[in-house]
Design an enzyme around this catalytic site. Structure first.
Site, PDB file in Angstrom:
ATOM      1  N   LEU A 205      10.649 -21.396  -3.996  1.00 46.14           N
ATOM      2  CA  LEU A 205       9.889 -20.189  -3.471  1.00 46.14           C
ATOM      3  C   LEU A 205       8.452 -20.204  -4.416  1.00 46.14           C
ATOM      4  O   LEU A 205       8.573 -19.936  -5.435  1.00 46.14           O
ATOM      5  CB  LEU A 205      10.337 -18.768  -3.067  1.00 46.14           C
ATOM      6  CG  LEU A 205       9.402 -17.589  -2.991  1.00 46.14           C
ATOM      7  CD1 LEU A 205       8.953 -17.918  -1.265  1.00 46.14           C
ATOM      8  CD2 LEU A 205      10.124 -16.392  -3.041  1.00 46.14           C
TER       9      LEU A 205
ATOM     10  N   ARG B 112      -5.491  -2.136   8.673  1.00 41.86           N
ATOM     11  CA  ARG B 112      -6.686  -2.910   8.118  1.00 41.86           C
ATOM     12  C   ARG B 112      -6.211  -4.006   7.255  1.00 41.86           C
ATOM     13  O   ARG B 112      -5.212  -3.536   6.456  1.00 41.86           O
ATOM     14  CB  ARG B 112      -7.709  -2.107   7.669  1.00 41.86           C
ATOM     15  CG  ARG B 112      -7.522  -1.334   6.483  1.00 41.86           C
ATOM     16  CD  ARG B 112      -8.718  -0.439   5.943  1.00 41.86           C
ATOM     17  NE  ARG B 112      -8.459   0.402   4.959  1.00 41.86           N
ATOM     18  CZ  ARG B 112      -7.919   1.603   5.159  1.00 41.86           C
ATOM     19  NH1 ARG B 112      -7.572   2.058   6.155  1.00 41.86           N
ATOM     20  NH2 ARG B 112      -7.584   2.447   4.032  1.00 41.86           N
ATOM     21  N   ILE B 113      -6.917  -4.980   6.717  1.00 41.64           N
ATOM     22  CA  ILE B 113      -6.596  -6.285   5.916  1.00 41.64           C
ATOM     23  C   ILE B 113      -7.368  -6.059   4.789  1.00 41.64           C
ATOM     24  O   ILE B 113      -7.071  -6.787   3.659  1.00 41.64           O
ATOM     25  CB  ILE B 113      -6.727  -7.568   6.711  1.00 41.64           C
ATOM     26  CG1 ILE B 113      -8.283  -7.861   6.829  1.00 41.64           C
ATOM     27  CG2 ILE B 113      -5.972  -7.664   7.757  1.00 41.64           C
ATOM     28  CD1 ILE B 113      -8.577  -9.271   7.496  1.00 41.64           C
TER      29      ILE B 113
ATOM     30  N   ASP C  24       0.834  -1.264   0.017  1.00 36.04           N
ATOM     31  CA  ASP C  24       0.069  -0.253   0.059  1.00 36.04           C
ATOM     32  C   ASP C  24       0.622   1.275  -0.003  1.00 36.04           C
ATOM     33  O   ASP C  24       1.871   1.251   0.916  1.00 36.04           O
ATOM     34  CB  ASP C  24      -0.794  -0.055   1.313  1.00 36.04           C
ATOM     35  CG  ASP C  24      -1.981   1.017   1.138  1.00 36.04           C
ATOM     36  OD1 ASP C  24      -2.188   1.261   0.005  1.00 36.04           O
ATOM     37  OD2 ASP C  24      -2.798   1.358   2.205  1.00 36.04           O
TER      38      ASP C  24
ATOM     39  N   HIS D 205       3.398   3.134  -9.014  1.00 37.98           N
ATOM     40  CA  HIS D 205       3.359   1.934  -9.268  1.00 37.98           C
ATOM     41  C   HIS D 205       4.690   1.339 -10.046  1.00 37.98           C
ATOM     42  O   HIS D 205       5.395   0.152  -9.842  1.00 37.98           O
ATOM     43  CB  HIS D 205       2.147   1.371 -10.204  1.00 37.98           C
ATOM     44  CG  HIS D 205       0.900   1.639  -9.487  1.00 37.98           C
ATOM     45  ND1 HIS D 205       0.575   0.985  -8.318  1.00 37.98           N
ATOM     46  CD2 HIS D 205      -0.168   2.507 -10.074  1.00 37.98           C
ATOM     47  CE1 HIS D 205      -0.744   1.464  -8.038  1.00 37.98           C
ATOM     48  NE2 HIS D 205      -1.122   2.568  -9.151  1.00 37.98           N
TER      49      HIS D 205
ATOM     50  N   SER E  18      -7.089  -5.261  -6.162  1.00 38.17           N
ATOM     51  CA  SER E  18      -8.224  -5.910  -5.287  1.00 38.17           C
ATOM     52  C   SER E  18      -9.538  -5.857  -6.067  1.00 38.17           C
ATOM     53  O   SER E  18      -9.568  -5.139  -7.445  1.00 38.17           O
ATOM     54  CB  SER E  18      -8.582  -5.191  -4.247  1.00 38.17           C
ATOM     55  OG  SER E  18      -9.109  -3.915  -4.446  1.00 38.17           O
TER      56      SER E  18
END
Length: 534
Positions: free
Chosen positions: A419, A482-483, A308, A325, A353
């Site tokens: 990974l 917050r998530i 974020d 970005h 999202s």
């Protein structure tokens, strides 16, 4: 990660030795551009870039520091050998070979040598920025144009050459910032005299007085505008070369940001190396210079990162949100390298999202275009590191080119096991749970599932990536706590940590600190700790 010099296609032992010498001269004289070439250009292109830099650096050094007549001798011999297409000189052999192989313009070599010689003889300061630009084009713009064919322009054009020259000028201008104090102390000043006088900048003994901040702001603004214009060349070169230019531009922006954050504007001292330093990692209280020594059983198996702050990072610098970005890419790579170094198994990154579609259309379109352009190079790097790429999220709404690149990445890296990096794109926790419930209901209606016997593990089989373990640690940057609808099912018992730093300013040391805190926490999963009486 820097790869060793790739000389597989060069058989002649003397030519190989010449390329190795150019590589060594480049590495010892300019660690930053050497790092950028070695880390971000494909291996087969690297020797030729090192050959160009080795020649250019040596010519510049002879002009500035060589014995009387040394540069003139170098210039004359170079022009003869370029015309002949062959050299027996230990260093120029590789340069002349590169010139012929990549069909570089010999006239540019002559122009560069002439400009370098004139610079060495110059005594009067540049009166205006326009005069400085003439100098910059000769000593830095021309070398950048020489490098352009090695980057393989997809559409060779005068525009690409001009844009590449512009970037070269910017890199030299930033180098002038760095050496300003040392040059002033030595009786030289490369910044325009009109600007220096305007801000009353003077050297009094060993102290620089005047409005240094104002002088810096003016020059930095010019550099940023030139960089913003020149960065269009990134899309005009072969995809395999774009990371090199992108990282070089990001390093310059980071340097300007760094000295502004530190309040030093134009640096007050120089070590005389003539190198632009790699951007410093932000100081983190209580964190040492190396990775923490955490026992493997105290490390999280799966960490998830909410990246974020990109938009705020750009806005604070007066740049479009998309620039945030672009600047964020280095933080992603640093996170992956840190995870590899520490032996982590899963990293989930919240890239876009389900709610982000509501952002301004131009920002969404720009971000998707950026993903489509950058994914092939990033995935190639991940593949070479042994990283598996997986995608969690809806696949029906993203642009076709982005979907194709991500699905290709999943296919190309499916066999890697060092990974797993999970890209959460068009992802929402509620959307995932709703999707899982819908699939479960469909199977129940078809008689394939007994609803009364459904357990949590049965439900979880309908999630996007049911074989991935639950999240142990969520880290969110930018200070928000917050998530945001991220991995709701998988994070039921995750530890939460919040960093008050914008994502483009994050580096691996923030992850180190989070892992140390994670290792110190007592994770009971709802149970009561066992107390042993002694």
């Amino acid at each position: 990660m820097v790869s060793p010099l790739d000389l597989a296609g060069i058989v002649d032992p003397e030519l190989r030795a010449s390329f190795e010498l150019c590589d060594r001269v480049h590495r010892e004289s300019d660690t930053v551009t050497h790092f950028l070439v070695s880390a971000y250009l494909p291996g087969p292109k690297q020797p030729y870039a090192h050959a160009l830099y080795g020649f250019l650096i040596t010519a510049d050094r002879l002009a500035d520091e060589g014995e009387p007549g040394a540069f003139a001798e170098w210039e004359a011999a170079s022009l003869r050998e370029v015309a002949a297409g062959h050299s027996d000189h230990p260093l120029r052999r590789a340069f002349v070979h590169t010139l012929g192989l990549w069909e570089l313009d010999p006239a540019l070599v002559a122009d560069f040598l002439a400009a370098t010689g004139q610079d060495a003889e110059r005594t009067a300061p540049f009166a205006t920025f326009e005069e400085l630009r003439v100098f910059l084009r000769g000593v830095a713009g021309i070398p950048a144009r020489l490098l352009l064919p090695v980057l393989e322009p997809v559409r060779p054009s005068p525009a690409a050459s001009a844009l590449m020259s512009l970037l070269g000028e910017v890199f030299q201008l930033i180098d002038i910032f760095r050496d300003f104090a040392a040059d002033l102390a030595a009786g030289r000043c490369y910044l325009p005299a009109a600007d220096v006088d305007r801000f009353g900048v003077r050297l009094d003994g060993t102290t620089i007085s005047g409005d240094i901040d104002g002088l810096h702001a003016l020059q930095a603004g010019r550099a940023r505008r030139m960089m913003d214009e020149g960065s269009a060349v990134v899309d005009l070169v072969h995809p395999s070369s774009r990371s090199f230019l992108t990282e070089a531009i990001a390093a310059c922006h980071a340097y300007l940001d760094q000295i502004s954050r530190r309040g030093e504007r134009i640096p007050a001292a120089s070590d005389g190396s003539g190198e632009l330093p790699r951007p410093r990692m932000p100081a983190i209280p209580g964190r040492a210079a190396g990775p923490p020594a955490i026992p493997p059983d105290r490390l999280p198996r799966h960490i998830a990162v909410i990246m974020d702050g990109n938009g705020r990072w750009a806005r604070r610098r007066g740049r479009p949100r998309l620039a945030g970005h672009v600047a964020a890419e280095h933080a992603v790579r640093d996170l992956v390298e840190a995870a590899l170094d520490l032996g982590l198994q899963y990293v989930s990154a919240f890239a876009f999202s389900t709610e982000n579609w509501s952002r301004p259309a131009d920002e969404v379109a720009g971000l998707m275009a950026l993903l489509a352009r950058r994914l092939p190079e990033s995935v190639d790097w991940l593949r070479r590191q042994g990283v598996r790429v997986r995608w969690a999220g809806r696949r029906d709404r993203v642009p076709d080119e982005v979907r194709a690149e991500l699905e290709t990445a999943e296919r190309l890296t499916a066999g890697n096991d060092r990974l797993t990096v999970i890209i959460c794109l068009d992802y929402g926790g509620r959307a995932e749970i709703t999707h899982a419930a819908r699939c479960l209901a469909r199977d129940a209606a078809a008689g394939r599932v007994d609803v009364d016997s459904v357990r949590e593990q049965d439900f979880s089989r309908y999630l996007y990536l049911p074989d991935v373990p639950d999240v142990d640690l969520i880290v969110r940057t930018s200070g928000e706590q917050r998530i945001s609808n991220f991995l709701l099912w998988q994070s039921a018992y995750a530890e939460l940590m919040f960093e008050n730093v914008l994502w483009p300013d994050v580096d691996r040391r923030h992850l180190w600190r989070a892992l140390e805190e994670f290792a110190a926490r007592d994770r009971r999963f709802g149970a009561v700790p066992v107390v042993v009486n002694r």
